[in-house]
Design an enzyme around this catalytic site. Structure first.
Site, PDB file in Angstrom:
ATOM      1  N   GLU A 173      79.318  -1.513  34.820  1.00 17.83           N
ATOM      2  CA  GLU A 173      78.080  -1.751  34.081  1.00 17.83           C
ATOM      3  C   GLU A 173      78.210  -0.986  32.775  1.00 17.83           C
ATOM      4  O   GLU A 173      78.921   0.023  32.708  1.00 17.83           O
ATOM      5  CB  GLU A 173      76.879  -1.242  34.884  1.00 17.83           C
ATOM      6  CG  GLU A 173      76.618  -2.070  36.127  1.00 17.83           C
ATOM      7  CD  GLU A 173      75.311  -1.691  36.821  1.00 17.83           C
ATOM      8  OE1 GLU A 173      74.391  -2.514  36.824  1.00 17.83           O
ATOM      9  OE2 GLU A 173      75.217  -0.574  37.345  1.00 17.83           O
ATOM     10  N   SER A 208      70.033  10.613  41.670  1.00 17.72           N
ATOM     11  CA  SER A 208      70.973  10.295  40.593  1.00 17.72           C
ATOM     12  C   SER A 208      70.547  10.857  39.234  1.00 17.72           C
ATOM     13  O   SER A 208      70.458  12.058  39.057  1.00 17.72           O
ATOM     14  CB  SER A 208      71.168   8.784  40.545  1.00 17.72           C
ATOM     15  OG  SER A 208      72.184   8.427  39.653  1.00 17.72           O
TER      16      SER A 208
END
Length: 541
Positions: free
Chosen positions: A370, A64
């Site tokens: 988030e 990521s």
């Protein structure tokens, strides 16, 4: 199980002595050269999981937003969700087993999880653009083949695309076609249906600059471009041809440093966004005419989507239950805006996508993001069925049109996981339909100034939290100290939590001014350092 083949292949992927890793929210992540045995064993585990579930399982090789030298691996469950928590434990056991114990550990997992080794198994594999990813995904294939499983290697894909494929496969195509073309077609069709009703005012409103973090997002967005009409003007920056992955760019860099990425030239009031390295997070931003940088993070994305969905839900008059799910990191003013202005219920859960996803499943329409820009919207089966039925059968024009928009939103949103490409298209469609500029969106509410810090500790496990990580249970005295510090500042709050991946404690503080937020964060970091076994020199202001 062919124990000779297992021995032979395991020896080709040896475990470095003394290395112990834990499967967390992000799967396994570490330096790429330490991962070969782990990904081989995750190939094995994916087959066991597939046999246990009688379904296709995904294996994604990515780290990521981590630096390019790192890599990682995570498993994807049958409906595109993250690996079940009970199997995270099996993953950790299998990854850390000594070579001679490998067969025994596999047998134990089979017994505990009632795995029938005679069943068929299939695995979908994907990888990001890191130099180490191709070789590591080959090691996954070795693991899959040792246990006699079938696999399909999708090669280079974004993490959300692999989640999507797995879900398509296991719903027998109900969710969509398990191909990249299927993904591009479904999303672009829904997007075009939505923006049909929009009135793009001036041409400048149609431009979007996208920082792709020198990662997989650039590749896949370029592939998707031909599916869009000419007047969708997306401009790709940091496409991976010149610079390193995630270096001074990407959603994580922009969010943490609160400044624009390198490699992207911003003019005043231009709409820009950043993906992270595997394209499962997105943040927006712009510079005003005075040159000030404005970040639009996951909280504000959730607010925009909530406004739009709430209006449509009111028009279809179906009494659907809608809610927004946040974590303690959500800005206090975003929570106030959602609850007091929009009148949408807000629920706070522990940090980590799996907690948000799980809570969002309790509602007909569950929006979760988030603050870092990872999020999506979930629609209950009941709500989705009803909306599709209204599109076909509703006689009232307004109701039917609203249902049609909701249907296209359902098709445009990747409900399996946060997806930067899908979220970007959702945002662009809403801005176009509502005729909003990026400044007007930003003006929904003003974020309270905040500061994120981290403190190195000897052992992060000394910190135990409660109340969705907003309060500390241990070490003794720390919560009382934080409470006393918070009282010194206006509109303030602070919390601390152990990192899920390293021996650091993360600190979040917000207050009415940046100076106060910085001071509060620093004072809390000192309290953590002294009461929770800080390492090295005490934090400096």
């Amino acid at each position: 199980m062919d124990s000779e083949a297992l021995k032979k292949y395991s020896a080709l992927h040896p475990k470095p002595a003394g290395l112990s890793l834990q499967y967390g929210t992000a799967g396994f992540r570490t330096k790429a050269e330490q991962l070969d045995h782990i990904v081989f064993r995750m190939g094995l585990l994916a087959i066991l999981r597939s046999k246990a579930m009688t379904a296709t399982i995904g294996v994604m090789v990515t780290a990521s937003h981590n630096p390019e030298e790192d890599n990682g691996v995570k498993l994807v469950d049958p409906f595109g969700e993250m690996l079940h928590p009970s199997w995270e434990e099996y993953a950790t056991q299998l990854a850390n087993a000594e070579e001679q114990e490998l067969q025994k550990v596999i047998a134990e997992i089979c017994q505990k999880a009632a795995v029938n080794l005679h069943k068929d198994a299939s695995v979908f594999i994907g990888r990001d653009t890191r130099p180490s990813s191709e070789k590591l995904s080959q090691s996954v294939i070795d693991g899959v083949q040792v246990l006699g499983g079938q696999y399909h290697d999708y090669g280079l894909v974004t993490t959300p695309q692999l989640h999507y494929m797995v879900c398509c496969q296991n719903t027998q195509g109900q969710y969509g076609k398990a191909t990249l073309e299927g993904y591009y077609e479904k999303l672009s069709r829904a997007f075009m249906e939505l923006i049909k009703q929009s009135h793009f005012s001036e041409e400048s409103q149609r431009h979007l600059k996208i920082d792709c973090a020198n990662g997989i997002g650039a590749l896949k967005l370029s592939e998707m471009k031909p599916y869009f009409p000419q007047d969708v003007l997306i401009h790709i920056y940091n496409d991976g041809t010149k610079e390193k992955l995630n270096h001074l760019c990407g959603a994580d860099f922009v969010k943490v440093h609160q400044k624009p990425p390198g490699g992207l030239d911003m003019k005043p009031n231009e709409r820009c966004c950043s993906f992270d390295g595997d394209a499962d997070r997105i943040v927006y931003y712009y510079k005003d005419t005075a040159g000030h940088f404005h970040l639009i993070d996951g909280d504000k994305i959730a607010a925009l989507i909530s406004i739009f969905l709430k209006e449509l839900l009111a028009k279809v008059r179906q009494n659907f239950k809608m809610a927004v799910v946040q974590t303690a990191y959500a800005n206090g003013n975003s929570t106030r805006y959602l609850q007091e202005t929009l009148k949408v219920p807000v629920h706070c859960v522990k940090t980590g996508v799996k907690h948000l996803h799980h809570k969002a499943q309790e509602f007909d329409v569950g929006v979760y993001f988030e603050a870092n820009g990872h999020g999506t919207v979930l629609f209950s089966k009941g709500a989705e069925t009803k909306i599709r039925q209204l599109v076909k059968e509703e006689k009232d024009d307004e109701k039917r049109e609203a249902a049609k928009m909701l249907k296209n939103m359902i098709d445009l949103i990747n409900q399996t996981v946060g997806d930067a490409v899908s979220d970007m298209l959702v945002i662009e469609a809403i801005l176009a339909l509502k005729g909003l500029t990026v400044q007007q969106w930003d003006g929904l509410y003003t974020d309270l100034p905040n500061r994120l810090l981290k403190v190195q500790v000897a052992d992060r496990r000394v910190i135990d939290t409660t109340d969705a990580e907003r309060r500390v249970l241990t070490p003794p005295g720390l919560q009382e100290k934080i409470d006393a510090l918070v009282k010194k500042y206006k509109l303030s709050r602070a919390f601390v939590r152990p990192s899920g991946t390293e021996d650091v404690v993360r600190i979040y503080a917000e207050a009415d001014t940046q100076e106060s937020a910085d001071a509060l964060a620093h004072e809390v970091s000192l309290a953590v350092f002294h009461l929770a076994g800080g390492r090295g020199a005490p934090p400096q202001p």
